[in-house]
Design a protein around this motif. Structure first.
Motif, PDB file in Angstrom:
ATOM      1  N   LYS E  51       0.806  -1.293   0.205  1.00 39.46           N
ATOM      2  CA  LYS E  51       0.000   0.221  -0.030  1.00 39.46           C
ATOM      3  C   LYS E  51       0.902   1.257  -0.028  1.00 39.46           C
ATOM      4  O   LYS E  51       0.830   2.088  -1.010  1.00 39.46           O
ATOM      5  CB  LYS E  51      -0.830   0.083   1.200  1.00 39.46           C
ATOM      6  CG  LYS E  51      -1.688  -1.169   1.462  1.00 39.46           C
ATOM      7  CD  LYS E  51      -2.574  -1.093   2.626  1.00 39.46           C
ATOM      8  CE  LYS E  51      -2.008  -1.188   4.106  1.00 39.46           C
ATOM      9  NZ  LYS E  51      -1.420  -2.440   4.407  1.00 39.46           N
ATOM     10  N   SER E  52       1.638   1.270   0.967  1.00 40.48           N
ATOM     11  CA  SER E  52       2.580   2.421   0.829  1.00 40.48           C
ATOM     12  C   SER E  52       3.539   2.576  -0.134  1.00 40.48           C
ATOM     13  O   SER E  52       3.724   3.786  -0.545  1.00 40.48           O
ATOM     14  CB  SER E  52       3.494   2.475   2.256  1.00 40.48           C
ATOM     15  OG  SER E  52       2.777   2.140   3.417  1.00 40.48           O
ATOM     16  N   VAL E  53       4.050   1.615  -0.529  1.00 44.35           N
ATOM     17  CA  VAL E  53       5.087   1.694  -1.524  1.00 44.35           C
ATOM     18  C   VAL E  53       4.302   2.209  -2.808  1.00 44.35           C
ATOM     19  O   VAL E  53       4.880   2.974  -3.459  1.00 44.35           O
ATOM     20  CB  VAL E  53       5.744   0.394  -1.752  1.00 44.35           C
ATOM     21  CG1 VAL E  53       6.559   0.412  -3.201  1.00 44.35           C
ATOM     22  CG2 VAL E  53       6.479  -0.038  -0.708  1.00 44.35           C
ATOM     23  N   PHE E 101       1.629  10.739   6.591  1.00 45.48           N
ATOM     24  CA  PHE E 101       2.210   9.451   6.709  1.00 45.48           C
ATOM     25  C   PHE E 101       1.925   8.741   8.012  1.00 45.48           C
ATOM     26  O   PHE E 101       1.203   9.438   8.682  1.00 45.48           O
ATOM     27  CB  PHE E 101       3.912   9.788   7.109  1.00 45.48           C
ATOM     28  CG  PHE E 101       4.495  10.021   5.628  1.00 45.48           C
ATOM     29  CD1 PHE E 101       4.746   9.343   4.750  1.00 45.48           C
ATOM     30  CD2 PHE E 101       4.928  11.641   5.377  1.00 45.48           C
ATOM     31  CE1 PHE E 101       5.372   9.678   3.513  1.00 45.48           C
ATOM     32  CE2 PHE E 101       5.353  11.849   4.152  1.00 45.48           C
ATOM     33  CZ  PHE E 101       5.655  10.887   3.333  1.00 45.48           C
ATOM     34  N   GLN E 102       2.276   7.380   8.221  1.00 51.56           N
ATOM     35  CA  GLN E 102       1.796   6.611   8.887  1.00 51.56           C
ATOM     36  C   GLN E 102       2.068   7.008  10.394  1.00 51.56           C
ATOM     37  O   GLN E 102       1.168   6.964  11.370  1.00 51.56           O
ATOM     38  CB  GLN E 102       2.539   5.232   8.617  1.00 51.56           C
ATOM     39  CG  GLN E 102       1.980   4.160   9.324  1.00 51.56           C
ATOM     40  CD  GLN E 102       2.439   2.823   8.496  1.00 51.56           C
ATOM     41  OE1 GLN E 102       2.969   2.965   7.376  1.00 51.56           O
ATOM     42  NE2 GLN E 102       2.319   1.628   8.928  1.00 51.56           N
ATOM     43  N   ASP E 103       3.250   7.512  10.609  1.00 55.13           N
ATOM     44  CA  ASP E 103       3.749   7.484  12.184  1.00 55.13           C
ATOM     45  C   ASP E 103       3.822   8.985  12.521  1.00 55.13           C
ATOM     46  O   ASP E 103       4.830   9.694  12.127  1.00 55.13           O
ATOM     47  CB  ASP E 103       4.990   6.768  12.365  1.00 55.13           C
ATOM     48  CG  ASP E 103       4.896   6.738  13.867  1.00 55.13           C
ATOM     49  OD1 ASP E 103       4.405   7.318  14.670  1.00 55.13           O
ATOM     50  OD2 ASP E 103       5.945   5.991  14.274  1.00 55.13           O
ATOM     51  N   ALA E 183      -3.363   9.743   2.440  1.00 53.73           N
ATOM     52  CA  ALA E 183      -3.119   9.529   3.822  1.00 53.73           C
ATOM     53  C   ALA E 183      -2.675   8.006   4.065  1.00 53.73           C
ATOM     54  O   ALA E 183      -3.662   7.138   3.890  1.00 53.73           O
ATOM     55  CB  ALA E 183      -4.619  10.005   4.456  1.00 53.73           C
ATOM     56  N   ASP E 184      -1.531   8.131   4.426  1.00 58.46           N
ATOM     57  CA  ASP E 184      -1.008   6.871   4.683  1.00 58.46           C
ATOM     58  C   ASP E 184      -1.170   6.336   6.245  1.00 58.46           C
ATOM     59  O   ASP E 184      -0.605   6.477   6.949  1.00 58.46           O
ATOM     60  CB  ASP E 184       0.427   6.631   4.161  1.00 58.46           C
ATOM     61  CG  ASP E 184       1.156   5.064   4.336  1.00 58.46           C
ATOM     62  OD1 ASP E 184       0.404   4.176   4.825  1.00 58.46           O
ATOM     63  OD2 ASP E 184       2.263   5.008   4.169  1.00 58.46           O
ATOM     64  N   GLU E 185      -2.129   5.321   6.588  1.00 53.43           N
ATOM     65  CA  GLU E 185      -2.725   4.949   7.989  1.00 53.43           C
ATOM     66  C   GLU E 185      -2.484   6.092   8.840  1.00 53.43           C
ATOM     67  O   GLU E 185      -1.721   6.135   9.663  1.00 53.43           O
ATOM     68  CB  GLU E 185      -1.618   3.838   8.198  1.00 53.43           C
ATOM     69  CG  GLU E 185      -1.645   2.794   7.033  1.00 53.43           C
ATOM     70  CD  GLU E 185      -1.051   1.556   7.693  1.00 53.43           C
ATOM     71  OE1 GLU E 185      -1.242   0.916   8.787  1.00 53.43           O
ATOM     72  OE2 GLU E 185      -0.532   0.383   6.854  1.00 53.43           O
ATOM     73  N   PRO E 186      -3.204   7.168   8.478  1.00 57.11           N
ATOM     74  CA  PRO E 186      -2.985   8.354   9.468  1.00 57.11           C
ATOM     75  C   PRO E 186      -3.549   8.121  10.963  1.00 57.11           C
ATOM     76  O   PRO E 186      -3.215   9.064  11.871  1.00 57.11           O
ATOM     77  CB  PRO E 186      -3.794   9.442   8.673  1.00 57.11           C
ATOM     78  CG  PRO E 186      -4.911   8.667   8.107  1.00 57.11           C
ATOM     79  CD  PRO E 186      -4.268   7.573   7.761  1.00 57.11           C
TER      80      PRO E 186
HETATM   81 MG   LIG Z   1       2.684   1.158   5.021  1.00 54.70          MG
END
Ligand SMILES: [Mg+2]
Ligand SMILES: Nc1ncnc2c1ncn2[C@@H]1O[C@H](COP(=O)(O)OP(=O)(O)OP(=O)(O)O)[C@@H](O)[C@H]1O
Ligand SMILES: Nc1ncnc2c1ncn2[C@@H]1O[C@H](COP(=O)(O)OP(=O)(O)OP(=O)(O)O)[C@@H](O)[C@H]1O
Ligand SMILES: [Mg+2]
Lengths: 355, 294, 335, 544, 334
Positions: E51-53, E101-103, E183-186
């Motif tokens: 997903k992120s890539v 981003f995710q984190d 939005a990557d796993e916000p």
């Molecule tokens: Mg990811």
């Protein structure tokens, strides 16, 4: 409350547990206050059951779990596990009792020493507490790996070579190594993705059945807690807000905080989701170093009353096995509060039934 | 199925794949072999003076030439290498051991932290030269009678270098330990009931390996060079006792006339230092299973 | 932060007193004699008399007490006198060097300019060269530049200055006649040509010293940059559309500087401690040369004062390093 | 004319720390001060006295020295002025004596005034020095670089304990010499300019002078011989081939002169074994088990190739010698017996004395192995000597353990240190020594029996070898009473031989000259080993 | 959402390969999807499914080496992003396409103030001066619901709680009014309560600003709440794509079905046992030549091991990459 004679044995009894972290300041680093991470918490866990412990980040769940296992030097309170006092036991006694109580940690990556192989990680408790021969030890390690569903061939691998779920299995195998009775699971699934969460939870359940384990299951994932726990405790800012059997808590939450918490959980069903009204809590959790006066939820509570700002509610049993710390249900609060409370209670129960 | 094997095999497997480390290790190994076994092949006594052959250049009789007294440079280089490498290694081990010990203890046991860090300040502030003078004066005679002149002085020198150079590694290690202590696997070990000693040996130490490796590789270089300065001050080995540092120092006067005299010891020191550095790089990678997997 | 600083300063006082006592006892214990350099033709009785006149044969504790008093009372008073024209320290004995019979403080002040010019400048230059090298070799990890940089800095680290110093003298002073081989401490920079002369005589010692600094700092810089280049915030900066220059030189650099700045700060006392061998080779008679001659001459008050000042600097810069760390890294607020 | 030749640069690799010889008698301090302050008379390159501030050198013949040898009367030159313009008077001379003999002052040149009863100003220009007893050689006080006249006015508040407070005076004495100090940076550099009141209006030729200190001999040599940055470099103790190569640089040359400095081996007559209690080691209580045998001592001497030592260590700047007192002529015994190395002879001698080679080639007698500990100070040439001598001795079956000690410890005289040359916790030690001026009496008196360092004297003393011979002591006494020069020479030679070629207690190796580097463009300098090398700085000029 | 409108973002056959010491990792394999204006596309899939890539490949955020975006097209506003040079991409990043981003804990630079980090894109892309940027930054913080915004611009990230940091990240992503927000796993790292706050916020903002959003998550509950359309990824490929309601009501791919079953519910019936997807996610060492889910699939048959299924439409706007037909329970014969 059910009759004590026909309930199962209480394996873990916690009363008045306090865990304060001192704050030092000033030139001479004098103590100027405490972070009251866990403040006067009492509960018990029956043998063979799972107690879920939920709450927002920073509310003291982990601290509570760690304090019970005496990973911290507790400030005050009594913790009994299997009839033995833990909170004040001396070092040797404590070491002897370690095998009965174990812990599974939140971050499967961080809780495994990156420089040890799986076999040595699982074998570490065996080294510490048993005198098995090399062969017996290896046998036991393989047995444990089978138990948690890890391929024996992985024994020589390092933690980073595993997926999150597998890592968590290693952590569980380590916790099981000494045949504990009680395991604190500190958010064991928080770092995993859905499909793997299910694997781990199933594994935990299966082990519980097979080995008769008792869990304290810490999580902020309410749906997962609902799945696994028999009874659920809700913490807020270092204190217990509510503790009830699972069904009662999810169907009829009493504490306004529990309500808000439950409403915030998204449901994987678009139809339901689009209709549901959420209770959005405003603001952030106050600092545990400086909790508000009175009820510590009063700053964010949608049903806040005057009394909440001045008097701290007690943690009381309001229905069989259902404890709440809220002025809405307080039996001995003042008149003004009492009327308000009973009205609110009515309304509240209706809400709960609607859900 | 393979039973769990010794972890050092994994380390070796990884080490083998690090090109720089392999080259470094082979060079260092070669130097070691030459220095250790060379004297059995090239049997000229490094202190033998052949006054007629003074200051001669490279020849078959003296492959690296001779010095101002006609002593064979090759023999001296080999004899010197033994001492220099031994001094470098031992002093480094002492220094790293002290630094790690103090760093780990002060990082792990909060109560001792303040005192140990002040001790570190104290050692940082101590003037090296007078300290060495005192050490030599107080212990030289005793050690020399106890263990013989050269062994005694060797012990004195390595401990002098060792105890005056551990402070930076102690500070770095302490910092790492403080951070490590907060990691969950330490807590996990605590929940098992692992006592402090094993906690340190099993969980803390392996994880502070990489700064220690860096300190160790730099430490060897440092020790070899410090030894040369000590010999120069007359605190070191007897004057007829060659070491690389001393050969280099003695050669500096002849820099213009006989550049080979500084060239050989200079090359030897640099080569040893460089190869040790690359070995250190490789070891650091090899010791870290996370890098190992990649 | 302020509290932390104050507390550290308070702890520093007993620490320093203790350190000074230890140093003093060590110096007393160390063999040697202030009369060692007096020719053998001077008979022992005369030497004994001279020793007596210096007070060198008094018991350790008396000498230490005297030094304490002179250093902490008389010298500060004298300084005040110098500033305000008062006469508070009149008639009081200052810390007097045994070798030169003159106040230690005066000689140290006299030496400071040389040391700062050469050792200090070398440090600054070394750091200034090291930082870009470290940055580039981290940004282009395993590139040719990185490999060569590693190689050269390790060589730089492994070559002792008594060799590299003489080498550059032979090349640049003897063979090429570009620079003087002997540093002229009397040169006053009051004209362009004097400035050029000053530059010329500084180049070689600065070069030799900077090589070592560069070697060390660039290694630290490189590894710190590498640590930070992999951080998530770097990706964020790129996602915001920032140019690579901004990403590396603003976002990553600032973070990478945090550990490096403390390494740099901790190296500063070394400047005042002088670079003994290099100073000797180039005849830059700075603090390092002062210390070494004083040690050889067993000039106890001089050595004690110098090492004590050095100790103060080390303790102080330890503190400064920690405070800088706190300032650069807003997450860390010591308290 | 004065100041016509601009600037001159001098480098001493030891830096002067003070310009007052009375507070430090380090060579660097005395010689740098000699540019500024002067004595009444100096020795010239041949060791003869020449008047400086004095009109002439007083002798018995010209009536300056009393017949009974108990007083000497000096007359100052007319019209002498201090660099500040005030006249030089006999009061300054008297003051100088008072200054040095103040009991709290710790004067470094106190021995110059040994036996002085009184110093009187007879008139403004006449001073009379009275002695307690007859002095055959009355040229101690106010003669030579060690004993210059200082200005009473400048130093009057600096007597005794106050001496160190006079920093300005100590760093910039007002003098009569060719130069005056403009800036003094202790242990670093001195800046000087020509003295406007110097007695010869045409001198010095140089208007300004820089006296740089510090570094090492090699770089000082380089600065004069190769880069030409400096005009004069002192004491270039370097390997001869290194020096020879530098001279090829073409910018300068070597000047050398020989005095009384002799590098020698001292053989410990007492036992220094570490097994003895610390206060009995190296004392007369225990004779040295090996070196008490004269045959061994002689063999050790025979095994040494002195000319080779010179060639390797000193080149032009050394001469092989068998004498402790190699100069001046009057006192030099000129022995040559030791000049040739004789390994076979030495072996034979040892064989005859009963020292038989053991299985490892080391000789043994009565269970005593010929094993010697040989110490010296840390210094490249000395270490080469050690190695060479070790090898020669090995050839005759003597095992040698070498030890080198930092000079500040070795010569430091700290009674607490085991490594001082006085304690002599070894069998053999090597160093160089000489005597002040031209008379060796005190020098030879160092080997009187009671001058041996021992615990009772806090290990102070000059008789390092612990030589003890009543005949020697008696002869010394005779010397101290003899006034006649020829007679004194006879006695001194005898004493010299007793120590060296007769008893082999002291094995002289090299008569060490002074080697200095001089720029080819510097003229007017004559090397002098009996006084400050800079004694003739007034005559220096630039060759154009 | 308006059907038929031209997509703002159109991705075709995107391929990304990582070169590692262990060999090549084919993280993204022929991924195609489009995004209509104002639409919210949910992307789900287990960890490591690419997903992120995928999303980072679009705008060149992957470090190269080791990453290599080796094929495909990304059409955005009429240009192919994969053909753009760095400068052009930079002008788009942050300005036209925002990224969360995710984190939130590590995605902000710890040593710069929030204000600085928020003003950076404003000054770079919108050419604002310091004052204007500061004003706009305060507005943005206000917009994402941070009280006392103007003052807090001077605070450092560590002075914010996780939820607030994520809001800052959102504010940064929104700074230049982008057309597309990725939005990557916000909310993955956040508490449910905070997550609820942020979900509300995004809904609100979407209404207000009307941008298209790609929302990556593996929490199906979140998707259910906000997404218009959902794309399911597995092994670096898109295995199913459908309007949200339809996906939850009628999942076609066995993986989607299994995924939905693993999730326990907080409301309604409690399942006595969680179902799990047995086995391991695939190792992407080669380009897939067969169905990568077959080892874990209860319906796998021989064809699955021979051929990699292509995406096929099963209904309007609903496609699936599977040989098995969910409706009939039989192998599909296309
Ligand atoms: Mg990811
Ligand atoms: N060692 C410590 N020193 C000081 N304060 C601490 C320490 N450990 C925890 N706290 C504080 O105690 C409070 C409770 O922390 P705890 O880790 O128990 O929370 P939690 O409920 O487990 O949160 P999460 O869900 O994020 O894990 C927090 O405010 C935390 O900052
Ligand atoms: N830098 C890299 N080098 C090598 N492989 C990589 C790299 N980054 C990602 N990968 C691989 O690419 C695949 C896809 O990763 P990606 O981060 O897109 O997963 P994801 O779906 O976002 O998972 P998560 O839910 O855990 O964020 C994974 O198999 C991963 O191992
Ligand atoms: Mg927690």
């Amino acid at each position: 409350m059910l009759d004590a004679s026909n309930t199962p044995r209480k394996l873990v009894e916690v009363s008045g547990l306090k865990m304060y972290f001192p704050i030092h300041a000033g030139v001479l680093r004098r103590k100027v206050g405490d972070v009251k991470a866990v403040d006067n918490v009492s509960f018990h866990i029956f043998e063979g059951e799972t107690l879920g412990l939920v709450g927002e980040s920073g509310c003291g769940k982990s601290t509570c779990g760690r304090a019970i296992l005496r990973l911290y030097e507790v400030t005050d309170g009594i913790v009994k596990i299997d009839g033995k006092e833990i909170a004040k036991a001396d070092r040797e006694a404590l070491r002897k009792m370690r095998p009965t109580m174990q812990m599974v940690f939140q971050d499967p990556q961080a809780s495994l020493n990156p420089r040890m192989t799986v076999a040595s990680i699982i074998g570490e408790p065996l080294d510490e507490h048993t005198k098995l021969s090399k062969k017996e030890k290896l046998e036991r390690i393989y047995e444990l790996m089978d138990q948690v569903g890890l391929n024996r061939a992985f024994a020589n691998r390092y933690p980073h070579e595993f997926s999150g779920g597998q890592r968590q299995r290693i952590g569980i195998a380590r916790a099981l190594a000494l045949n504990p009775k009680f395991i604190v699971c500190d958010e064991p699934i928080a770092a995993l993705d859905v499909s793997i969460q299910a694997q781990v939870v199933n594994l935990l359940e299966e082990l519980q059945e097979r080995l008769g384990l008792t869990y304290l299951f810490i999580s902020h994932d309410l749906s997962m807690v609902r799945h696994i726990a028999d009874r659920v405790a809700v913490m807020y800012l270092g204190q217990m807000a509510e503790l009830a059997p699972r069904e009662a808590l999810y169907a009829r939450p009493k504490h306004p905080y529990t309500e808000a918490l439950l409403s915030a959980v998204p449901d994987p069903d678009p139809t339901l989701e689009s209709e549901r009204e959420r209770i959005i809590l405003k603001g952030d959790v106050p600092s545990p170093a400086n909790p508000p006066k009175g009820c510590n939820f009063c700053t964010r509570c949608p049903k806040v009353m005057e009394i909440c700002h001045s008097v701290e509610p007690t943690f009381e049993e309001v229905a069989p096995g259902h404890y709440v710390a809220c002025h809405l249900y307080q039996s001995n609060s003042q008149n003004a509060g009492a009327t308000g409370a009973s009205e609110a209670r009515k309304e509240h129960i209706q809400q709960g039934e609607e859900a | 199925m393979r039973p769990p094997r010794n972890q050092w095999w994994d380390v070796w497997d990884q080490f083998k794949t690090h090109k720089g480390a392999l080259v470094g290790a082979s060079i260092f190994g070669l130097v070691l072999i030459i220095v250790l076994f060379g004297p059995y092949v090239w049997t000229i006594d490094p202190t033998y003076i052949d006054i007629l052959a003074r200051n001669s250049g490279m020849s078959l009789a003296h492959p690296l030439g001779t010095d101002q007294l006609g002593r064979d440079l090759l023999a001296r280089m080999m004899a010197g290498g033994r001492v220099s490498i031994a001094v470098g290694m031992t002093a480094m081990i002492i220094s790293v051991f002290l630094g790690t010990l103090i760093g780990v203890v002060s990082g792990y046991f909060r109560r001792l932290d303040g005192a140990l860090m002040r001790l570190t300040d104290l050692f940082l502030a101590l003037p090296l030269l007078p300290l060495l003078l005192v050490m030599v004066m107080l212990f030289r005679q005793t050690l020399a009678t106890q263990f013989g002149v050269n062994t005694g002085i060797f012990m004195l020198i390595v401990s002098a270098i060792g105890i005056t150079s551990w402070m930076p590694s102690a500070r770095i290690v302490r910092g790492e330990v403080l951070a490590l202590k907060e990691r969950e696997f330490v807590l996990a070990a605590k929940s098992i009931g692992t006592p402090s000693r094993r906690m340190i040996l099993r969980h803390i130490l392996p994880n502070v390996m990489s700064p220690i490796m860096v300190a160790a590789t730099l430490g060897i270089a440092n020790a070899i060079i410090t030894e040369s300065a000590l010999s120069f001050l007359g605190l070191g080995f007897p004057p007829d006792f060659p070491t690389w540092g001393r050969l280099l120092f003695d050669g500096v006067d002849y820099l213009q006339d006989y550049p080979a005299r500084v060239f050989w010891p200079g090359i030897a020191i640099s080569l040893a230092v460089l190869s040790v550095n690359y070995i250190g790089d490789g070891l650091r990678d090899a010791l870290d299973p996370r890098i190992r997997g990649r | 932060m302020l509290n932390y600083t104050i507390r550290r300063l308070l702890i520093a006082i007993p620490t320093l007193l203790f350190i000074s006592l230890i140093i003093f006892s060590l110096l007393k214990l160390a063999p040697g004699d202030p009369m060692a350099q007096i020719p053998l033709t001077v008979p022992p009785e005369v030497k004994e008399k001279m020793r007596e006149a210096l007070g060198a044969n008094k018991p350790l504790i008396v000498q230490y007490g005297l030094w304490l008093k002179q250093f902490f009372m008389v010298e500060p008073l004298h300084m005040l006198d110098g500033w305000f024209g008062t006469h508070m320290s009149d008639g009081m004995q200052r810390v007097i060097s045994w070798q030169t019979r003159s106040p230690v403080a005066d000689i140290i002040t006299q030496r400071l300019p040389q040391t700062l010019w050469v050792v200090g400048l070398a440090y600054v230059i070394g750091v200034l060269i090291a930082l870009p090298i470290g940055i580039v070799s981290a940004y282009r990890q395993y590139s040719v530049f990185d490999q060569v940089g590693t190689f050269v800095s390790m060589i730089g680290y492994s070559v002792p200055p008594f060799f590299s110093g003489v080498l550059v003298i032979v090349i640049f002073a003897v063979k090429l006649h570009w620079f003087p081989s002997i540093y002229d401490t009397t040169l006053k920079v009051d004209s362009w040509s004097a400035f050029v002369a000053q530059l010329q005589q500084m180049i070689m010692p600065v070069m030799v010293l900077a090589l070592q600094t560069t070697a060390q700092i660039s290694r630290y810089m490189r590894s710190s940059m590498l640590d930070n280049l992999g951080q998530d915030y770097v990706r964020t900066a790129r996602a915001k559309g920032m140019s690579e220059a901004v990403v590396v030189l603003v976002h990553v650099l600032r973070n990478s500087m945090i550990p490096v700045i403390t390494v740099i700060a901790l190296g500063v006392p070394g400047i005042f401690g002088g670079a003994i061998i290099t100073e000797q080779i180039f005849k830059v008679n700075g603090i390092g040369q002062l210390l070494i001659t004083a040690i050889y001459a067993n000039d106890l008050p001089m050595v004690q004062t110098l090492t004590f000042i050095f100790a103060v600097l080390i303790v102080l810069f330890n503190l400064i390093a920690d405070v800088l760390y706190g300032i650069l890294d807003p997450r860390i607020r010591y308290d | 004319g004065r100041g016509d030749d601009g600037h001159v640069n001098i480098i001493y690799w030891q830096a002067p720390s003070i310009l007052n010889p009375y507070l430090s008698s380090g060579t660097k301090d005395i010689e740098s001060a000699s540019l500024v302050i002067e004595p009444l008379a100096r020795y010239d390159q041949d060791g003869n006295l020449v008047p400086y501030l004095a009109e002439s050198v007083p002798t018995v013949a010209n009536g300056g020295v009393s017949k009974d040898l108990t007083s000497i009367t000096w007359k100052l030159k007319q019209g002498l002025k201090w660099s500040d313009g005030s006249p030089v008077t006999s009061k300054d001379v008297v003051f100088t004596w008072k200054y040095c003999t103040d009991p709290a002052g710790g004067c470094a040149e106190l021995q110059k005034f040994d036996g002085v009863k009184d110093v009187k100003a007879v008139d403004d220009l006449t001073v009379k020095v009275e002695f307690n007893e007859p002095k055959p050689v009355p040229y101690g006080p106010f003669v030579g670089g060690q004993s210059p006249i200082i200005q009473a006015k400048q130093f009057e508040n600096c007597l005794g304990a106050k001496a160190p407070t006079c920093t300005d005076a100590n760093f910039g004495p007002i003098g009569t010499g060719p130069f005056v100090v403009t800036e003094f940076k202790p242990n670093d550099v001195i800046q000087m300019k020509a003295n406007p009141n110097y007695r010869d209006p045409n001198k010095p030729a140089f208007a300004t002078l820089t006296f740089k200190g510090g570094g090492d001999a090699a770089s000082a040599a380089r600065a004069v011989l190769e880069t030409g940055e400096y005009d004069y470099a002192w004491n270039l103790q370097l390997a001869p081939d290194v020096l020879a190569n530098m001279v090829k640089g073409g910018k300068g040359h070597i000047v050398a002169g020989f005095g009384s400095l002799v590098e020698r081996l001292m053989l410990n007559m007492t036992d220094a074994s570490p097994n003895l209690p610390a206060d009995e080691r190296s004392t007369a209580k225990h004779p040295n088990p090996i070196l008490k045998d004269k045959a061994v001592r002689e063999a050790l001497s025979m095994a040494i190739d002195r000319p080779l030592l010179v060639k390797i260590g000193y080149g032009e700047a050394g001469k092989p010698t068998c004498d402790l007192v190699p100069a001046p002529k009057n006192y030099a015994a000129n022995n040559t017996s030791c000049m040739k190395q004789d390994i076979e002879g030495a072996k034979k001698l040892l064989d005859e004395a009963g020292w038989k080679p053991g299985p490892d080639g080391i000789r043994v007698k009565d269970g005593v192995k010929l094993h010697l500990v040989y110490q010296t100070s840390t210094n490249a040439v000395r270490q080469d000597f050690q190695s060479l001598i070790k090898q020669w001795w090995k050839q005759i079956g003597v095992d040698t353990e070498l030890k080198n000690i930092d000079a500040s410890v070795f010569f430091g005289g700290d009674p607490g240190s085991p490594d001082t040359f006085q304690k002599f916790y070894a069998d053999v030690e090597m160093y160089a020594n000489n005597f002040d001026g031209t008379d060796p009496e005190t020098y030879l008196a160092q080997y009187a029996c009671d001058k041996a360092p021992r615990p009772e004297t806090q290990w102070q003393g000059t008789n390092m070898v612990r030589y003890c011979n009543p005949d020697y002591d008696a002869l010394l006494k005779e010397l101290s009473k003899t006034g006649d020069l020829a007679k004194r020479g006879e006695i001194a030679k005898k004493l010299n031989n007793m120590l060296t070629v007769d008893s082999f207690s002291i094995l002289p190796l090299v008569d060490r000259g002074r080697v200095s580097g001089q720029a080819n463009s510097l003229g007017g300098h004559v090397m002098n080993t009996w006084d400050s090398e800079l004694w003739d700085a007034a005559n220096w000029y630039r060759i154009k | 959402m308006p059907d038929g409108a031209l997509p703002v973002l159109d991705v075709k056959d995107l391929k990304t390969v990582f070169t590692t010491r262990g060999g090549k990792v084919h993280a993204v394999n022929s991924v195609s999807f489009d995004l209509k204006p104002g639409e919210l596309l949910g992307v789900v899939g287990e960890s490591g499914s690419g997903k992120s890539v995928t999303m980072m490949s679009l705008i060149g955020l992957l470090p190269s080496p080791p990453a290599d975006v080796c094929g495909g097209q990304v059409n955005f506003e009429g240009q192919d992003l994969l053909q753009c040079d760095e400068d052009a991409l930079r002008a788009i990043r942050g300005a036209r396409i925002g990224f969360i981003f995710q984190d939130p804990m590590t995605s902000l630079n710890p040593v710069f103030t929030v204000g600085f980090q928020l003003m950076e894109p404003l000054r770079k892309h919108m050419g604002m001066d310091k004052k204007a940027a500061r004003k706009r930054a305060a507005e943005l913080l206000e917009l994402v619901g941070i009280p006392d915004a103007a003052r807090r611009l001077g605070d450092y990230p560590h002075q914010f709680s996780g939820g607030m940091r994520q809001r800052v990240m959102i504010a940064i992503a929104l700074a230049c009014d982008p057309q597309v927000l990725i939005a990557d796993e916000p909310t993955t790292a956040l508490d449910v309560t905070i997550q609820a706050q942020i979900l509300e916020l995004v809904k609100e903002l979407r209404q207000k600003l009307g941008m298209a959003i790609v929302w990556i998550t593996h929490d199906l509950g979140v998707i259910a709440g906000i997404a218009d359309r959902v794309m399911v990824m597995y092994g670096g490929q898109v295995v199913e794509q459908a309007p949200a309601r339809e996906l939850f009501a009628d999942p076609q791919h066995p993986y989607t079905r299994a995924l939905l079953k693993t999730v326990p519910k907080v409301h309604g019936e409690r399942d006595p046992k969680l179902s799990v997807i047995e086995g391991q996610p695939p190792i992407l060492m080669a380009e897939p030549s067969a169905c990568s889910f077959r080892d874990r699939c209860p319906h796998a048959f021989d064809r699955c091991a021979r051929e990699n299924p292509r995406r096929r439409d099963v209904a309007q706007g609903h496609d699936v990459a599977c040989f098995w037909d969910a409706a009939s329970g039989e192998p599909h014969n296309a």
